[in-house]
Design an enzyme around this catalytic site. Structure first.
Site, PDB file in Angstrom:
ATOM      1  N   CYS A  81     -28.037 -34.925 -35.616  1.00  0.00           N
ATOM      2  CA  CYS A  81     -27.157 -35.143 -34.458  1.00  0.00           C
ATOM      3  C   CYS A  81     -27.301 -33.973 -33.474  1.00  0.00           C
ATOM      4  O   CYS A  81     -28.340 -33.823 -32.851  1.00  0.00           O
ATOM      5  CB  CYS A  81     -25.716 -35.345 -34.914  1.00  0.00           C
ATOM      6  SG  CYS A  81     -24.643 -36.028 -33.615  1.00  0.00           S
ATOM      7  N   HIS A 176     -26.156 -39.672 -38.713  1.00  0.00           N
ATOM      8  CA  HIS A 176     -25.676 -38.782 -39.774  1.00  0.00           C
ATOM      9  C   HIS A 176     -26.069 -39.314 -41.157  1.00  0.00           C
ATOM     10  O   HIS A 176     -25.359 -40.147 -41.722  1.00  0.00           O
ATOM     11  CB  HIS A 176     -24.149 -38.635 -39.693  1.00  0.00           C
ATOM     12  CG  HIS A 176     -23.684 -37.794 -38.555  1.00  0.00           C
ATOM     13  ND1 HIS A 176     -23.521 -36.423 -38.664  1.00  0.00           N
ATOM     14  CD2 HIS A 176     -23.368 -38.122 -37.279  1.00  0.00           C
ATOM     15  CE1 HIS A 176     -23.111 -35.946 -37.499  1.00  0.00           C
ATOM     16  NE2 HIS A 176     -23.015 -36.949 -36.644  1.00  0.00           N
ATOM     17  N   GLU A 178     -25.778 -37.803 -43.894  1.00  0.00           N
ATOM     18  CA  GLU A 178     -24.924 -37.221 -44.928  1.00  0.00           C
ATOM     19  C   GLU A 178     -23.703 -38.070 -45.250  1.00  0.00           C
ATOM     20  O   GLU A 178     -23.103 -37.910 -46.320  1.00  0.00           O
ATOM     21  CB  GLU A 178     -24.484 -35.807 -44.530  1.00  0.00           C
ATOM     22  CG  GLU A 178     -23.512 -35.708 -43.372  1.00  0.00           C
ATOM     23  CD  GLU A 178     -24.177 -35.641 -42.009  1.00  0.00           C
ATOM     24  OE1 GLU A 178     -23.593 -35.049 -41.087  1.00  0.00           O
ATOM     25  OE2 GLU A 178     -25.289 -36.207 -41.847  1.00  0.00           O
TER      26      GLU A 178
END
Length: 539
Positions: A81, A176, A178
């Site tokens: 990002c 993202h 994660e």
């Protein structure tokens, strides 16, 4: 010596999830602020570096950059990002404000057969393009690739959603990986850490125990420690870990603030005195806490007051221990990040946590937080490795402020009594109700979860007291009583969460029992909000 990943934090609320995913791959990592020195980066000697997201803008905040050493070390770098945007800017690309901001679910097309995304896809389009289901959260976008980079991913509104310079091992994605909402995100991060960076997957919980025990002994020396014991998972595991390190130098202080779950005091004393043979001081401070909370309706103020009173009780007990110099707490990563208290101090504060926001600067004891860098599932894993009983380790989380943040508005003793009984009924029904094949067929659970209790299939469940009354009918009479909300969520990391799709029959039984068995309540509602946008606790 373990291979290490350096995560540079630019202020994202989910930076800690990057660390969680790396650790799930059994690779050691540390989070440090993005503005560390070049010397620090070199001395850390990472096998690879990950640049986090941020709430900032790359062209508005020109100071928020990665150290030059990141690009000089010659190790693989992954930008996420904002991390992708600062990589682009620092290496000669272009970033601009996007006319179409993306926040939430998105479908990204993978390009170019890069080592990072090769054979990773969620589905294919009729044209044969590999697609990824991801989570976006950005207002800026990369508008021009840096020299040496090629396109790796795109969306209609973000033509450069991923880029790579494979000769140097530089990769970046606008989404993202994660967060759990990115379906193949964990696979991508494992590919980067294990495949591209070549890290050895040799960091396991027993290593963390050894390192944590050694660190506690080094910090504490021969001084004494007091720990606020709540009976929850975090303080229980913290107590067990510290007790392993320093034994009887630890005194656990169990404070009954009048806002505990039903039979909490009895369970805590049986577990810690009976099983762990730890030193536990039991203090009934309910009058003190409830007195200071009288008339207070603001949730932030309630948390601060409860935190302050905890500190005062601990300090009073510490004075009785001639060598007590440390106050231990079961603070974990989600507590820290929601309080804006990460190592970078850059994450935007969502709410104060009693463990971190309620402590005054003038605290006369040093702070010991051995779980500060662990997520909830890691804490449970640590508890099992320490030999704690499953009924302790897998108990649902309970906030330090207790029912104080589950009673909306002013906290009163009779409100707490009503809520305690309603909550106990909800938990009892969850424990004794097992998932069925019909539940699996309806999509409420997975087939391999049939036969497990709904308590075990939810990550956190509790009742919330609403200080409003509604009209009801009981028998031939009219009632005008209070409302409770039931809340159950499913999550792996407590940074994001989905509301639990419980069977209607189970919810119906809970409602009937609460209304019939708890005089003063006549309506039960169920919370169907996820996190985000809501937090798990109501206050």
């Amino acid at each position: 010596m373990h291979d290490k990943i350096l995560i540079l934090d630019f202020g994202s609320q989910v930076t800690q999830l990057i660390a969680r995913r790396v650790r799930e791959a059994h690779v050691y990592c540390e989070i440090h602020p993005n503005d560390v020195s070049d010397d620090f980066v070199r001395e850390f000697a990472p096998k690879a570096i990950i640049l986090s997201g941020s709430h900032a803008s790359t062209y508005e905040d020109h100071q928020l950059r990665a150290p030059q050493a990141v690009w000089d070390l010659g190790v693989p770098v992954l930008g996420i990002c904002y991390g992708m945007q600062t990589m682009a800017v620092q290496l000669g690309g272009k970033v601009e404000w996007s006319d179409h901001r993306e926040f939430g679910y998105a479908e990204v097309r993978a390009h170019g057969h890069t080592n990072l995304l090769k054979d990773i896809e969620d589905f294919r389009t009729p044209e044969g393009h590999g697609m990824l289901k991801v989570w976006m959260s950005h207002g800026d976008k990369v508008a021009g690739l840096p020299p040496g980079f090629k396109l790796m991913a795109s969306t209609p509104s973000c033509p450069i959603a991923g880029m790579a310079d494979e000769a140097r091992g530089y990769y970046a994605v606008q989404f993202h990986p994660e967060v759990t909402h990115t379906a193949k995100g964990r696979q991508m991060l494992e590919r980067f850490v294990l495949g591209i960076a070549g890290c050895k997957p040799d960091w396991v919980m027993r290593d963390h125990i050894e390192e944590a025990v050694a660190k506690i002994r080094e910090q504490v020396g021969d001084e004494e420690v007091i720990l606020g014991l709540s009976g929850g998972v975090d303080s229980s595991v913290a107590a067990a870990l510290i007790h392993r390190a320093i034994g009887d130098q630890l005194t656990c202080v169990f404070v009954d603030h009048g806002l505990l779950r039903q039979d909490e005091g009895k369970l805590v004393m049986e577990m810690f005195v009976g099983r762990l043979h730890a030193k536990v001081v039991h203090i009934d401070a309910s009058e003190q806490f409830l007195g200071h909370l009288a008339g207070v309706t603001d949730p932030e103020q309630k948390r601060k007051i409860i935190g302050r009173e905890f500190v005062e009780v601990f300090q009073a007990e510490a004075r009785k221990l001639s060598n007590a110099k440390w106050l231990a707490q079961g603070t974990i990563y989600p507590d820290v990040v929601e309080s804006g208290g990460t190592k970078t101090k850059k994450a935007t504060t969502i709410k104060s946590h009693h463990n971190v926001g309620g402590l005054p600067e003038t605290l006369g004891l040093k702070l010991l937080e051995p779980l500060r860098d662990l997520f909830k599932d890691e804490v449970r894993e640590l508890g099992v490795a320490l030999g704690l009983p499953p009924e302790m380790v897998y108990r649902h989380p309970f906030p330090g402020p207790g029912l104080g943040v589950r009673i909306l508005g002013e906290v009163k003793r009779d409100y707490a009594d009503l809520l305690r009984r309603a909550d106990a009924i909800f938990i009892e029904e969850l424990r004794k109700t097992l998932a069925t094949e019909q539940d699996a067929a309806a999509g409420l659970c997975e087939p391999d979860q049939v036969g497990k209790s709904w308590y075990d299939l939810t990550s956190q469940a509790f009742a919330v007291f609403l200080p409003v009354k509604s009209v009801g009918v009981m028998g031939d009479g009219r009632t005008y009583d209070y409302v409770v909300a039931l809340r159950a969520v499913q999550t792996t990391d407590f940074m994001t969460a989905h509301w639990a799709h419980l069977p209607y029959a189970l919810l119906g039984r809970c409602s009937n029992r609460i209304i019939n068995e708890v005089r003063g309540l006549n309506r039960v509602v169920y919370d169907v909000s996820g996190k985000p946008p809501a937090t798990i606790e109501w206050e």
